[in-house]
Design an enzyme around this catalytic site. Sequence first.
Site: not given
Ligand code: NCD
Length: 349
Positions: A83-84, A133, A166
């Site tokens: 998603r991100t 990331r 995040h």
């Molecule tokens: C989260 C993350 O990457 O921290 N995912 C996200 O970006 N929506 C949550 C997760 O991985 O549990």
Amino acid sequence: MKGIDWKTFQRLRGSEKKEYFMQFGNIFHVIMSQQFDRKFLDEICELATKIRGISKGNKGVKFLQSLLQGKRAMLYFVQPSTRTFLSFMVACQILGIQCSEVRDTSTSSELKGESQEDTVRTFSSYVDLIVMRHPQAGFAERIAFLLHQIGRPVPVINAGSGKDQHPTQALLDIYTLHRSFENYGGIDGKKIAFVGDLLRGRTVRSLVYLLRNYDGVKLYFVAPKGLQMGEDLKKYMSEQKVVFEEGEDLGEVIPLVDAVYMTRIQDEYDEAGESKRIDYSRYHFNKEYLDILHPNAIIMHPLPRRGEIPVEIDEDRRAIYWRQVRNGMWVRVALIAKIMQKDRDITEY
Ligand code: NCD
């Protein structure tokens, strides 16, 4: 970030670092939630809603695409993401920005032994924005600092840094809470439960940092022993006079709250398989809980889920995690527009 060395910078508190993430009075780098105040959060929510409206018509879509035409972004995602990554990519496309990506260090010269610093320094020669990331806490911050040192200040957005933060997920969570409670007095005064692996879940950490900006909120940290919220954050919340309670029983907390924020166990950070010894099923949102949850309350999850919320619950109107996913795109458009100083053009459209 001029006039300060890395060691001194590192020792600063989050709130003291925030001025270094600004440029000419505007937000430049997005590194940690402590850098945002209430004014910024209100503005970003308003801007996201405005963008959403504009994009409903063809003319609006074209207008948005013209705003940052000719700009380029690098998406450096060396930790898994669905998603991100996609929402950042789509957000760039909405604003007319072209994207490049590295999603695996084995396809970059890092495999030949190039340092991560040199890799990112290379990106800064080609692009106008870096979204990253990384499994290491503090990596985005170090890169932002380095880019100033070498005289190539390119905005850096932290899209997830290890177990630590995040911040853009937290912004989309705030936007989701803001929209959900628009007709119920806003986020102020709301009771929110955070459930699951609070020790290693960066989405929860970043959102909790943001919630200090709202008056009279009460937080419930519901987690198994050993995965409770970190001491650093609890200390911060106490200093900020945010009321919170800790517990282990989810069923007890459900009837008390306006929002339940579920999370999965972050077992990728296990050192010796410790997650296997935890009965995580106690931190699942069972169907029976729907009966004791307030009719106007909401169920959130940053996703991915691994059984914390059974699929049947998706039908309930209080389940809003798929809306969170969509909101993430709009908030990221708003954030990029703000960083690139196009927010005024949008508000005046
Ligand atoms: C989260 C993350 O990457 O921290 N995912 C996200 O970006 N929506 C949550 C997760 O991985 O549990």
